[in-house]
Design a protein around this motif. Structure first.
Motif, PDB file in Angstrom:
ATOM      1  N   PRO A 520       0.807  -1.237   0.000  1.00 56.68           N
ATOM      2  CA  PRO A 520       0.000   0.000   0.000  1.00 56.68           C
ATOM      3  C   PRO A 520       0.835   1.280   0.000  1.00 56.68           C
ATOM      4  CG  PRO A 520      -0.018  -1.041   2.176  1.00 56.68           C
ATOM      5  CD  PRO A 520       0.667  -1.992   1.257  1.00 56.68           C
ATOM      6  N   ASP A 521       2.095   1.217   0.425  1.00 54.38           N
ATOM      7  CA  ASP A 521       2.902   2.433   0.550  1.00 54.38           C
ATOM      8  C   ASP A 521       3.913   2.600  -0.576  1.00 54.38           C
ATOM      9  OD1 ASP A 521       1.593   2.949   2.981  1.00 54.38           O
ATOM     10  OD2 ASP A 521       3.009   1.687   4.075  1.00 54.38           O
ATOM     11  N   VAL A 522       3.847   1.750  -1.586  1.00 49.05           N
ATOM     12  CA  VAL A 522       4.803   1.818  -2.693  1.00 49.05           C
ATOM     13  C   VAL A 522       4.026   1.974  -3.994  1.00 49.05           C
ATOM     14  CG1 VAL A 522       6.708   0.645  -3.868  1.00 49.05           C
ATOM     15  CG2 VAL A 522       6.350   0.287  -1.426  1.00 49.05           C
ATOM     16  N   PRO A 523       4.434   2.906  -4.877  1.00 50.02           N
ATOM     17  CA  PRO A 523       3.732   3.068  -6.158  1.00 50.02           C
ATOM     18  C   PRO A 523       3.783   1.779  -6.975  1.00 50.02           C
ATOM     19  CG  PRO A 523       5.206   4.914  -5.745  1.00 50.02           C
ATOM     20  CD  PRO A 523       5.517   3.884  -4.706  1.00 50.02           C
ATOM     21  N   VAL A 524       2.634   1.401  -7.542  1.00 45.67           N
ATOM     22  CA  VAL A 524       2.535   0.218  -8.386  1.00 45.67           C
ATOM     23  C   VAL A 524       2.407   0.662  -9.836  1.00 45.67           C
ATOM     24  CG1 VAL A 524       1.161  -1.822  -8.973  1.00 45.67           C
ATOM     25  CG2 VAL A 524       1.493  -1.190  -6.574  1.00 45.67           C
ATOM     26  N   GLU A 525       3.326   0.201 -10.681  1.00 44.94           N
ATOM     27  CA  GLU A 525       3.308   0.524 -12.101  1.00 44.94           C
ATOM     28  C   GLU A 525       3.079  -0.754 -12.902  1.00 44.94           C
ATOM     29  OE1 GLU A 525       6.923   2.504 -13.086  1.00 44.94           O
ATOM     30  OE2 GLU A 525       6.747   3.978 -11.470  1.00 44.94           O
ATOM     31  N   THR A 526       2.448  -0.589 -14.057  1.00 43.56           N
ATOM     32  CA  THR A 526       2.171  -1.738 -14.913  1.00 43.56           C
ATOM     33  C   THR A 526       2.593  -1.440 -16.337  1.00 43.56           C
ATOM     34  OG1 THR A 526      -0.083  -0.943 -15.298  1.00 43.56           O
ATOM     35  CG2 THR A 526       0.228  -2.539 -13.513  1.00 43.56           C
ATOM     36  N   ALA A 527       2.864  -2.511 -17.078  1.00 42.18           N
ATOM     37  CA  ALA A 527       3.275  -2.357 -18.474  1.00 42.18           C
ATOM     38  C   ALA A 527       2.986  -3.651 -19.219  1.00 42.18           C
ATOM     39  CB  ALA A 527       4.757  -2.004 -18.567  1.00 42.18           C
ATOM     40  N   ILE A 528       2.867  -3.550 -20.539  1.00 40.31           N
ATOM     41  CA  ILE A 528       2.716  -4.712 -21.409  1.00 40.31           C
ATOM     42  C   ILE A 528       3.953  -4.809 -22.288  1.00 40.31           C
ATOM     43  CG2 ILE A 528       1.429  -5.697 -23.349  1.00 40.31           C
ATOM     44  CD1 ILE A 528      -1.097  -4.564 -22.228  1.00 40.31           C
ATOM     45  N   LEU A 529       4.521  -5.997 -22.361  1.00 40.89           N
ATOM     46  CA  LEU A 529       5.634  -6.257 -23.272  1.00 40.89           C
ATOM     47  C   LEU A 529       5.055  -6.925 -24.520  1.00 40.89           C
ATOM     48  CD1 LEU A 529       8.564  -6.482 -24.142  1.00 40.89           C
ATOM     49  CD2 LEU A 529       8.774  -8.531 -22.737  1.00 40.89           C
ATOM     50  N   TRP A 530       5.052  -6.174 -25.635  1.00 36.15           N
ATOM     51  CA  TRP A 530       4.553  -6.707 -26.903  1.00 36.15           C
ATOM     52  C   TRP A 530       5.673  -7.499 -27.566  1.00 36.15           C
ATOM     53  CZ3 TRP A 530      -0.487  -6.150 -27.076  1.00 36.15           C
ATOM     54  CH2 TRP A 530      -1.085  -5.048 -26.465  1.00 36.15           C
ATOM     55  N   THR A 531       5.521  -8.807 -27.617  1.00 32.07           N
ATOM     56  CA  THR A 531       6.600  -9.660 -28.152  1.00 32.07           C
ATOM     57  C   THR A 531       6.763  -9.498 -29.657  1.00 32.07           C
ATOM     58  OG1 THR A 531       5.061 -11.515 -28.434  1.00 32.07           O
ATOM     59  CG2 THR A 531       6.197 -11.362 -26.329  1.00 32.07           C
ATOM     60  N   GLN A 532       5.691  -9.078 -30.364  1.00 34.20           N
ATOM     61  CA  GLN A 532       5.788  -8.925 -31.814  1.00 34.20           C
ATOM     62  C   GLN A 532       6.800  -7.855 -32.199  1.00 34.20           C
ATOM     63  OE1 GLN A 532       4.153 -10.840 -33.945  1.00 34.20           O
ATOM     64  NE2 GLN A 532       4.872  -9.844 -35.807  1.00 34.20           N
ATOM     65  N   THR A 533       6.873  -6.781 -31.384  1.00 31.91           N
ATOM     66  CA  THR A 533       7.782  -5.665 -31.695  1.00 31.91           C
ATOM     67  C   THR A 533       8.881  -5.497 -30.652  1.00 31.91           C
ATOM     68  OG1 THR A 533       6.286  -4.146 -30.546  1.00 31.91           O
ATOM     69  CG2 THR A 533       5.953  -4.436 -32.930  1.00 31.91           C
ATOM     70  N   ALA A 534       8.926  -6.370 -29.626  1.00 37.26           N
ATOM     71  CA  ALA A 534       9.893  -6.248 -28.530  1.00 37.26           C
ATOM     72  C   ALA A 534       9.835  -4.857 -27.912  1.00 37.26           C
ATOM     73  CB  ALA A 534      11.303  -6.561 -29.017  1.00 37.26           C
ATOM     74  N   GLU A 535       8.620  -4.401 -27.648  1.00 39.34           N
ATOM     75  CA  GLU A 535       8.389  -3.049 -27.129  1.00 39.34           C
ATOM     76  C   GLU A 535       7.704  -3.142 -25.772  1.00 39.34           C
ATOM     77  OE1 GLU A 535       5.598   0.874 -28.085  1.00 39.34           O
ATOM     78  OE2 GLU A 535       5.714  -0.795 -29.515  1.00 39.34           O
ATOM     79  N   LEU A 536       8.192  -2.380 -24.793  1.00 39.28           N
ATOM     80  CA  LEU A 536       7.590  -2.304 -23.464  1.00 39.28           C
ATOM     81  C   LEU A 536       6.728  -1.054 -23.407  1.00 39.28           C
ATOM     82  CD1 LEU A 536       7.489  -3.641 -20.635  1.00 39.28           C
ATOM     83  CD2 LEU A 536       9.282  -2.025 -19.949  1.00 39.28           C
ATOM     84  N   MET A 537       5.425  -1.232 -23.202  1.00 39.34           N
ATOM     85  CA  MET A 537       4.486  -0.105 -23.177  1.00 39.34           C
ATOM     86  C   MET A 537       3.976   0.105 -21.756  1.00 39.34           C
ATOM     87  SD  MET A 537       0.797   0.323 -25.095  1.00 39.34           S
ATOM     88  CE  MET A 537       1.493   0.541 -26.728  1.00 39.34           C
TER      89      MET A 537
END
Length: 554
Positions: A520-537
């Motif tokens: 609860p006291d730490v910022p939670v970040e999320t992302a998707i790794l698109w394997t088709q383009t090797a891109e982290l969004m």
């Protein structure tokens, strides 16, 4: 004579020289007459017939191809198949398993086939104790075993259940583990029968040292013990193999006589122990075949002593009797034990039908919260939903297991992982995974500080308190932030987080909500790794949370 009151079952102590046939016969006979019994002072769990039948049942459930275990179960009281019926099932079956033949004749044995199917279905998730209790209760196993083997089988069954509970306390329980645990050691239970209770006690003279009882019975006192049972003798620190009596050398004859003399001295000490356990009555019996040489038996020694002490002939069935006082003429003859056999009244709640338990809903999978999972693609490029899921599973395996593989072994490991799927373009999937693993900006996701396939479960307020259960592909935990990354193998990659399919945003939103409860006291970040383009969004928090709030749970 000290005791002149009513006799109770707890006043009797039956002492035998060893745990032979008469030991168990006495217990069986008393139980058949519904006399309260304390049971044997020692119980070898694995030697009990009921335990053997139940162990065979567990062996079959652990390995249904075990023909011998299934045959033992069929012939046991649990199934009651006759020897002729078992022969008809077994003979001429060729290479078929006995289970297959039994299944083919389910119309002939409907109850047995139904019971075994049910137990096999539950053996995968029931603990050993639960499985045993279920077989004994739901399928009438206890009733059938006791009907065939007698009430004395109850002790062995109870001991096996106790051992199952003891095993489950020692570690993670499993059916095969419990069977191996039972086979690894001969389990013998020693009961503490020292405390005086209103039950008949049966034990060996050795085990009775320090005990007393108003009435002591020696049932096998007519059998002398003159044999040297050990096949290996010890002479001057050396092991000597015992030969036949007519072939013994003089030295071994002398050693044999010395051992017999020591045994005789020990028997005399045990006779003293047995006789002095009686507070009021000592009854010596001569069960079994009379010995050829009677003078060395306990019975003969006691008889000779009684004759010298002036014993007189007793009533029918009593050879000699020696008493120091008479039974009081006004003694009241009460029922055995003076027990109150009236049935106590039961509390009212016993007759009440409890309410049906409320079935809790199954946990939701974050990937099944509804919404589109992919953007529309170019004609001819889209895979079916089933094929897309299978390709996604394959890519996840590659990313999970190739990251820590040495470069020299990566190609062989990738081929081994792809072989079960049988994709014609498996090399394209391997190249796609390699592109992700080799991208410099993504190395931190596959380093030692990243956690792979992290299971997570929580009750989400955004879903009305419903529980979710899933696995996060990559999780990085630092004091500054929590980063959850999910791999997606979509062929059409969105240009921005806002264009990401709704179903994917809801899934990531569920992970973010669960992690925020844990940290609860730490910022939670999320992302998707698109394997088709090797891109982290990276995905903004508001977008995934709003998508989660749009979820409708039926």
């Amino acid at each position: 004579m000290e005791k002149t009151g009513a006799i109770t079952p707890g006043d009797f102590l039956v002492l035998v020289q060893r745990r032979g046939g008469i030991f168990h016969e006495i217990i069986r006979a008393c139980k058949n007459r519904n006399l309260p019994m304390a049971g044997a002072d020692r119980l070898r769990v694995g030697a009990e017939l009921g335990v053997k039948d139940l162990t065979s049942l567990l062996s079959y459930l652990a390995t249904p191809e075990n023909n011998l275990a299934l045959a033992e179960v069929l012939r046991s009281p649990l199934c009651g198949v006759s020897e002729a019926e078992l022969f008809e099932l077994s003979y001429g079956r060729g290479q078929k398993y006995l289970r297959q033949v039994l299944e083919a004749q389910k119309e002939r044995f409907p109850g047995i086939v139904s019971m075994l199917r049910d137990l096999r279905a539950k053996s995968d998730f029931m603990r050993p104790y639960e499985l045993l209790e279920y077989a004994l209760t739901a399928h009438g196993g206890r009733e059938r075993l006791l009907a065939r083997l007698g009430t004395e089988a109850e002790e062995g069954i109870a001991a096996l259940l106790d051992q199952a509970l003891a095993y489950e306390r020692s570690g993670v329980p499993s059916l095969t583990g419990f069977l191996a645990w039972l086979e690894s050691d001969e389990v013998e239970i020693k009961r503490q029968l020292e405390s005086r209770s209103d039950q008949i006690r049966v034990m060996t003279v050795h085990g009775a040292k320090g005990l007393e009882a108003p009435i002591v019975i020696l049932p096998d006192s007519a059998t002398p013990r003159e044999t040297v049972r050990s096949e290996i003798l010890s002479q001057d620190g050396l092991a000597v193999w015992k030969t036949r009596s007519g072939e013994m050398p003089e030295a071994q004859v002398a050693l044999n006589e010395e051992i017999k003399a020591r045994q005789s001295e020990e028997r005399m000490r045990l006779l003293y122990v047995a006789m002095t356990r009686a507070e009021s009555w000592l009854i010596a019996c001569g069960a079994g075949e009379p010995p050829k040489e009677d003078s060395k038996s306990w019975y003969a020694m006691i008889r000779a002593g009684l004759e010298r002490a002036g014993a007189v002939s007793g009533p029918a069935g009593v050879e000699l009797r020696l008493s120091s006082s008479d039974w009081p003429a006004d003694a009241v003859n009460t029922p055995l034990g003076g027990r109150d056999d009236s049935v106590p009244s039961l509390p009212a709640w016993v007759a009440e039908i409890p309410p049906a338990p409320v079935k809790q809903p199954d946990p939701l999978s974050p990937s099944d919260l509804g919404g589109e999972k992919a953007l529309p693609g170019t004609a001819g490029e889209a895979y079916s939903e089933e094929e897309a899921k299978l390709r996604g599973t394959a890519l996840h395996l590659l990313l999970e297991h190739l990251g820590d593989a040495p470069d020299s072994a990566r190609e062989d490991r990738a081929a081994s992982l792809m072989e079960p799927f049988g994709f014609p373009d498996s090399q394209d999937l391997i190249a796609q995974a390699s592109g992700v693993l080799e991208a410099p900006e993504l190395q931190f996701l596959f380093g030692p500080n990243a956690l792979a396939e992290v299971p997570v479960t929580a009750q989400l307020p955004e879903l009305g308190g419903r529980q979710i259960s899933g696995a996060i592909d990559r999780l990085l935990i630092t004091p500054e932030r929590i980063l959850a990354v999910d791999f997606k193998s979509n062929r059409v990659v969105p240009d921005s987080p806002q264009e990401t399919p709704e179903g994917l945003l809801r899934q990531i939103g569920a992970y973010a909500s669960a992690l925020q409860q844990i940290y609860p006291d730490v910022p939670v970040e999320t992302a998707i790794l698109w394997t088709q383009t090797a891109e982290l969004m990276p995905l903004p928090h508001d977008i995934v949370r709003d998508a989660l709030l749009r979820t409708h749970i039926s």
